[in-house]
Design a protein around this motif. Structure first.
Motif, PDB file in Angstrom:
ATOM      1  N   HIS A  17       0.982  -1.130   0.006  1.00 15.25           N
ATOM      2  CA  HIS A  17       0.035  -0.078   0.127  1.00 15.25           C
ATOM      3  C   HIS A  17       0.861   1.256   0.190  1.00 15.25           C
ATOM      4  O   HIS A  17       1.292   1.688   0.961  1.00 15.25           O
ATOM      5  CB  HIS A  17      -0.743   0.017   1.375  1.00 15.25           C
ATOM      6  N   HIS A  19       1.432   5.135  -2.509  1.00 16.22           N
ATOM      7  CA  HIS A  19       0.964   5.786  -3.707  1.00 16.22           C
ATOM      8  C   HIS A  19       2.102   6.222  -4.426  1.00 16.22           C
ATOM      9  O   HIS A  19       2.701   7.008  -4.051  1.00 16.22           O
ATOM     10  CB  HIS A  19       0.009   6.872  -3.250  1.00 16.22           C
ATOM     11  N   HIS A 201      -9.776   1.200  -1.051  1.00 13.88           N
ATOM     12  CA  HIS A 201      -9.555   1.614   0.449  1.00 13.88           C
ATOM     13  C   HIS A 201     -10.940   1.612   0.918  1.00 13.88           C
ATOM     14  O   HIS A 201     -11.709   2.065   0.436  1.00 13.88           O
ATOM     15  CB  HIS A 201      -8.839   3.100   0.198  1.00 13.88           C
ATOM     16  N   HIS A 225      -6.337   0.139   4.199  1.00 14.51           N
ATOM     17  CA  HIS A 225      -6.454   0.491   5.762  1.00 14.51           C
ATOM     18  C   HIS A 225      -7.289  -0.561   6.181  1.00 14.51           C
ATOM     19  O   HIS A 225      -6.851  -1.499   7.021  1.00 14.51           O
ATOM     20  CB  HIS A 225      -7.084   1.885   5.619  1.00 14.51           C
ATOM     21  N   ASP A 282       2.072   3.927   2.903  1.00 12.57           N
ATOM     22  CA  ASP A 282       1.089   4.887   2.283  1.00 12.57           C
ATOM     23  C   ASP A 282       1.628   5.882   1.292  1.00 12.57           C
ATOM     24  O   ASP A 282       1.630   6.020   0.177  1.00 12.57           O
ATOM     25  CB  ASP A 282       0.224   5.316   3.199  1.00 12.57           C
TER      26      ASP A 282
HETATM   27 ZN   LIG Z   1      -3.710   4.808   0.376  1.00 10.03          ZN
END
Ligand SMILES: [Zn+2]
Length: 349
Positions: A17, A19, A201, A225, A282
């Motif tokens: 996870h 980005h 998500h 998450h 993240d």
């Molecule tokens: Zn995320």
């Protein structure tokens, strides 16, 4: 002899996870802004580093848009993938499933897929050749994007077309509050029918109902998450029974105010309830963290021992969207390397 923290730094890891746009370093952003003649609110690396620090969600979106505006050419996209690949190698992350938001680039900057997909694909190949780090992509639908249907159609089709070049899943990102999963069902159905995986998500800024929606409407195979499942014991039981893992990003959750402090984070309680947890970063520079720092929270904050740390790190391989053969091979490599590292682990830790 090495300490448990040194062991975690040295251990092989997966990142499920993260980005791509959130991996960019302040120095790189500055370099891109200069070469593309994009105005940023600050002009030095130190100032940008300060500006990157999370204050609130509004500010976070502002930084994200500024990053997107600086990415204009294939070379720009290739550069950020290459830099993050080097960072993954440094932390001994062997495999990453990186989320990318095509519609933002297409609609904010008018950068089309020929440009960004060429760039990220070149970067992906270079990272494998140079560092031996494998990358696959999760293309995400942005919940709050308008014009809505056009963007969702675009991303879904692009994800399907990219399956031969590393796209393994369809995601759902953006503003969770006020944008429940159900309206995205038809795009997920289309992607799943084509053979993509489902990794939305859910359960970050909205509660259990958002997770239930992601499971029922989007057939989620993994949850971005997902931590707020803890608010519904039936949901936790369902997730563990159906082996639906959650991609936990502890520092991100604190920055975004999901929990007021790390001591109140439910990661350990979810683990003890039988949930399959993975640990991830993240948007590392935006949250002033790294994959290694997140993994170290497993011992420093959540008080797991080395067996549990291994289990959680191995969850990252076992619940990746690699094909079964590659996944089994990588898992065997991880187990072998962990066993070797263990021989020098200080058992007094
Ligand atoms: Zn995320």
């Amino acid at each position: 002899m090495i300490s448990l923290n040194e062991y975690i730094r040295a251990a092989p890891k997966c990142e499920l996870h993260v980005h791509l746009e959130g991996t960019i370093r302040p120095a790189t952003l500055l370099q891109l802004a200069l070469r593309n003649r994009v105005d940023l609110p600050y002009t030095t690396v130190d100032e940008l580093r300060e500006w990157f620090k999370f204050t609130d969600f509004h500010h976070f979106i502002e930084v994200y848009i500024a990053i997107t505006r600086c990415l204009l050419t294939s070379e720009d996209f290739e550069l950020i993938v290459h830099e993050y690949g080097a960072e993954l190698a440094r932390q001994n992350v062997r495999y990453a499933e990186i989320t990318f938001s095509p519609s933002n680039h297409r609609w904010i900057n008018g950068v089309n897929e020929d440009v960004f997909f060429t760039g990220i694909s070149r970067g992906r190949k270079a990272v494998l050749a140079e560092f031996g780090v494998e990358i696959n992509w999760v293309f995400d639908l942005v919940r709050n994007a308008h014009p809505h249907d056009e963007k969702m159609d675009y991303v879904t089709q692009l994800a399907i077309d990219g399956m031969g070049d590393g796209v393994v899943a369809i995601g759902l990102g953006g503003l969770e509050t006020g944008y429940p999963p159900e309206p995205f069902e038809r795009w997920f159905d289309q992607a799943l029918a084509a053979g993509l995986h489902s990794a939305p998500h859910a359960g970050e800024l909205a509660g259990p109902e958002s997770i239930w929606g992601a499971i029922r409407a989007l057939k989620a195979e993994r949850l971005g998450h997902g931590v707020r499942a803890i608010e519904d014991p039936n949901l936790v039981a369902y997730l563990s029974e159906h082996q639906i893992p959650i991609e936990v990003n502890p520092t991100s959750n604190i920055c975004l105010g999901v929990y007021d402090r790390i001591g109140n984070h439910p990661l350990r309680r979810l683990y003890e309830a039988g949930e399959i947890v993975t640990v991830n970063s993240d948007d590392p520079p935006l949250f002033n963290t790294t994959m290694n720092q997140e993994a170290q929270l497993l011992t420093d904050v959540f008080r797991f021992g080395v067996d549990q740390v291994d289990e959680i790190l191995l969850n990252g391989v076992r619940h990746s969207f690699l094909n079964a053969e590659r996944r089994n091979q990588l898992e065997a490599d991880f187990i072998e390397e962990m066993a070797r590292l263990r021989t020098s682990l200080d058992s007094g830790e």
